[in-house]
Design a protein around this motif. Structure first.
Motif, short mmCIF file in Angstrom:
data_model
loop_
_atom_site.label_atom_id
_atom_site.label_comp_id
_atom_site.label_asym_id
_atom_site.label_seq_id
_atom_site.Cartn_x
_atom_site.Cartn_y
_atom_site.Cartn_z
N GLY A 145 0.69 -1.59 0.08
CA GLY A 145 0.19 0.13 -0.07
C GLY A 145 0.99 1.31 0.03
O GLY A 145 0.27 2.37 -0.46
N PRO A 173 4.41 3.57 -1.65
CA PRO A 173 5.43 3.17 -2.24
C PRO A 173 6.34 2.84 -1.95
O PRO A 173 7.36 3.86 -0.37
N HIS A 231 1.49 4.85 -6.93
CA HIS A 231 2.21 4.95 -6.25
C HIS A 231 3.65 5.75 -6.93
O HIS A 231 4.35 6.73 -6.53
N ALA A 257 4.29 9.39 -6.67
CA ALA A 257 5.46 9.98 -5.87
C ALA A 257 7.22 10.56 -5.76
O ALA A 257 7.93 11.05 -5.71
N LEU A 271 4.30 13.45 -1.46
CA LEU A 271 5.91 13.20 -0.81
C LEU A 271 7.17 14.53 -0.64
O LEU A 271 7.76 14.63 0.55
N TYR A 291 6.55 11.38 8.01
CA TYR A 291 6.62 10.10 6.77
C TYR A 291 4.84 8.61 6.71
O TYR A 291 4.23 8.33 5.73
N ILE A 339 1.57 10.37 5.46
CA ILE A 339 1.95 9.63 3.89
C ILE A 339 1.56 8.84 3.72
O ILE A 339 1.18 7.93 2.65
N ALA A 340 2.27 7.83 4.77
CA ALA A 340 1.92 6.31 4.09
C ALA A 340 0.38 5.48 4.70
O ALA A 340 -0.27 5.00 3.87
N PHE A 352 -1.76 7.08 1.35
CA PHE A 352 -1.22 6.63 0.44
C PHE A 352 -1.87 4.76 0.52
O PHE A 352 -1.77 4.51 -0.44
N VAL A 353 -2.34 4.18 1.70
CA VAL A 353 -2.68 3.37 2.12
C VAL A 353 -3.92 3.54 2.31
O VAL A 353 -5.03 2.34 1.37
N THR A 356 -5.01 3.53 -1.71
CA THR A 356 -4.50 2.12 -2.72
C THR A 356 -6.47 1.20 -2.13
O THR A 356 -6.68 0.63 -3.58
N PHE A 405 -2.20 -8.80 -5.62
CA PHE A 405 -1.21 -8.78 -5.61
C PHE A 405 0.27 -8.80 -6.05
O PHE A 405 0.57 -10.41 -6.20
N PRO A 416 3.80 -7.60 -7.44
CA PRO A 416 5.10 -6.51 -7.48
C PRO A 416 5.60 -6.02 -8.79
O PRO A 416 5.97 -5.30 -8.37
N GLN A 417 5.27 -6.94 -9.90
CA GLN A 417 6.19 -6.51 -10.75
C GLN A 417 5.52 -4.90 -11.96
O GLN A 417 6.53 -5.03 -12.93
N ILE A 472 5.61 -2.29 -10.17
CA ILE A 472 6.51 -1.55 -9.98
C ILE A 472 7.62 -1.03 -10.18
O ILE A 472 8.01 -1.40 -11.57
N ARG A 473 7.95 0.64 -10.50
CA ARG A 473 8.68 1.11 -11.44
C ARG A 473 10.85 1.16 -11.38
O ARG A 473 10.55 1.49 -9.80
#
Lengths: 292, 281
Positions: free
Chosen positions: A77, A79, B199, B202, B219, B236, B239-240, B243-244, B247, B275, B277-278, B280-281
């Motif tokens: 969730g 970044p 995500h 940010a 951010l 932090y 902001i977390a 973002f949660v 999401t 989920f 994760p591939q 993700i940048r």
């Protein structure tokens, strides 16, 4: 080199030779090593943390199970860049806080004073008197821990899924042979899970490669730092004046990363073919047909 | 000088857009300041993600069709596009794009909209609202294009044969049969893509694109507070949490769409969100 002694007299090919071998240019080349070092050092730590996280999630001991679940879910969730900014400074303050409590127990003033974080001189990490390289290694280590924590959580997800993907029948057979749960786990489940984990782990490796430029944000002098530094326009006050070349420097970085991901993909395709050999999966069956 | 939280919302609620109090709080930073300003910055993250996903969706469809095309003049550029944007870090793409945009000559281009003419300035490209959005659009188009391409190849053969039997062809077959099936199959992966695109927003103000007049994303303000208070343990986590929540909102929204796309499918075969994760940048 001798001919590079007076850069203002150089022209054409010689200018380029001399420009590309200056001390700063060599630090730029060396910083590619920093990136590779980060990859080489993080990958094993990530696997170990991931394995521990996956074991925690499987644990029947509830607090450990919850800890595993929170750890593996947090990265979904939030970044990764937030972790990269948060973890190093949080770790740094945590370490200094503990050292302050141990080394300077008689200081009564609070550590947080308004907008300041004050610890005694002996608790500073690294010590103010330490040489520059200690500061650099410390910074790099904090960055490495941040990477390991984030990617460990992804690896935990992958390995947890892979452990569950091992066919139930395999485990039941092992149990029927009288193996203890511990033996079943280490002798049957763990050796077989890798083939299921490989696609996820190869993805993770790709993401890890693509996350390395974020080292720049952590204050490490990596390839992004040097590309910005060297690419910027240099006036005639410099030995090698040139206009703004950042676009070319970043172009080089782009090509470097494309080669890294392209090469990795080739390697992983190979490993996957090797690992699925003889396995009771579609890949293994296809492999058997080809070799038969 | 201390403000109530309502006053803080009034002066900083739209600060990220340049509306309200000009100066950021420097001393006596309250919890409310942090919540409000970081929340204000979230407007940028939502703006980037919504535009990138909305435009990228259509480009991705074209990219997927291009990659699947038997004509190498179409498939080769599509493959190269996907390779470049998926194979390199978004962070580097931002830097490179910014440097390219800086080099473009600063001119105004008149665009005739029929009823009126607007002048598009090329210098806007160096501003995050346009430049970073373009990079994010291209980036998500490549990732989504690959997802759609995979889904395109898994469209059931029976569906195609049924379409042929009904005498459908060309665009009608695509619009009525191939495209809905493709979307249905791609949706769980596309949900992941949307989450990680969000995500990735940010990264904008930490790459080449500068924040103009301290108007940045969530951010940007979170790290501003962490620097000013020298305390990472407040801004932090805030902001977390934001973002949660976002999401979860994306998962809910895309879940509705997924149910709609799958409403004709028997329960056991429905595609579920997992989920991955591939993306993700």
């Amino acid at each position: 080199m001798e001919m590079c002694a007076d850069p203002s007299t150089l022209e054409g090919f010689n200018w380029w030779i001399c420009y590309l071998t200056t001390g700063k240019q060599q630090m730029f080349y060396a910083s590619f090593g920093t990136v590779l070092a980060l990859l080489a050092l993080t990958a094993p730590v990530v696997l170990v943390l991931g394995f521990a996280g996956a074991m925690a999630r499987r644990s029947r001991f509830l607090p450990l199970n919850w800890l595993g679940a929170i750890y593996t879910n947090a990265v979904r969730g939030i970044p990764d860049i937030i972790f990269f900014l948060f973890v190093p400074i949080a770790m740094d303050q945590g370490i200094e806080y503990l050292r302050h409590k141990i080394k300077c127990p008689d200081v009564t003033e609070p550590i947080r004073q308004g907008n300041d974080f004050v610890v005694c001189a002996a608790a500073k990490m690294p010590l103010g008197t330490s040489p520059q390289w200690v500061h650099e290694v410390y910074g790099f280590t904090l960055a490495l821990v941040a990477f390991a924590i984030v990617f460990g959580a992804f690896a935990a997800n992958t390995l947890y899924g892979a452990m569950k993907a091992v066919p139930r029948a395999q485990l039941e057979t092992a149990e029927a042979y009288g193996m203890t749960p511990r033996q079943v786990f280490w002798r049957i489940e763990v050796p077989q899970m890798w083939v299921y984990a490989l696609p996820g782990l190869s993805n993770l490796w790709m993401i890890l490669i693509k996350a390395t430029p974020l080292l720049f944000l952590l204050g490490v002098e990596d390839i992004v730092y040097w590309a910005k530094e060297l690419g910027g326009a240099k006036t005639s006050r410099f030995d090698y004046p040139h206009p703004d070349w950042r676009v070319y420097y970043f172009g080089v970085l782009l090509i470097f990363y494309l080669l890294m991901t392209w090469g990795s993909e080739k390697v992983f395709t190979r490993i996957s073919r090797r690992l699925s050999h003889g396995q009771a999966t579609l890949g293994g069956a296809a492999d058997a047909q080809v070799t038969a | 000088m201390s403000m109530t939280c309502i006053e803080t919302i009034q002066s900083y609620g739209l600060r990220s857009l340049g509306i309200g109090e000009r100066l950021l709080p420097k001393t006596d930073i309250t919890l409310c300041d942090q919540f409000v300003l970081i929340g204000s910055g979230l407007i940028w993250n939502i703006y980037f993600a919504v535009f990138a996903l909305a435009v990228g969706f259509w480009i991705a469809t074209l990219v997927a069709l291009g990659k699947a095309s038997p004509n190498p003049l179409l498939s080769a550029p599509a493959k190269a596009f996907i390779f470049v944007f998926r194979g390199s870090p978004l962070f580097i793409q931002f830097f490179l794009a910014y440097e390219i945009f800086v080099l473009i000559p600063k001119v105004g281009i008149d665009i005739n909209l029929g009823f009126t003419t607007i002048t598009a300035e090329t210098r806007w490209l160096t501003k995050a609202w346009l430049g970073a959005t373009i990079v994010l659009i291209l980036n998500t188009s490549a990732y989504t294009g690959e997802i759609f391409y995979g889904a395109l190849r898994s469209v059931p053969k029976g569906d195609m044969e049924a379409a042929d039997a009904f005498g459908m062809s060309g665009f009608r077959k695509f619009r009525r049969i191939i495209w809905p099936s493709m979307l249905r199959l791609a949706w769980p992966s596309y949900t992941n893509e949307a989450i990680f695109m969000f995500h990735a927003t940010a990264l904008v103000f930490f790459s080449g694109f500068p924040a103009w007049r301290q108007s940045g994303d969530a951010l940007y303000y979170a790290s501003y507070f962490a620097d000013k208070t020298f305390n990472p343990f407040v801004s932090y986590p805030i902001i977390a949490a934001y973002f949660v929540l976002c999401t979860l909102a994306i998962i809910t929204l895309f879940g509705w769409a997924n149910r709609r796309l799958n409403r004709h499918i028997p329960v056991a075969e429905k595609a579920k969100f997992r989920f991955k994760p591939q993306f993700i940048r």
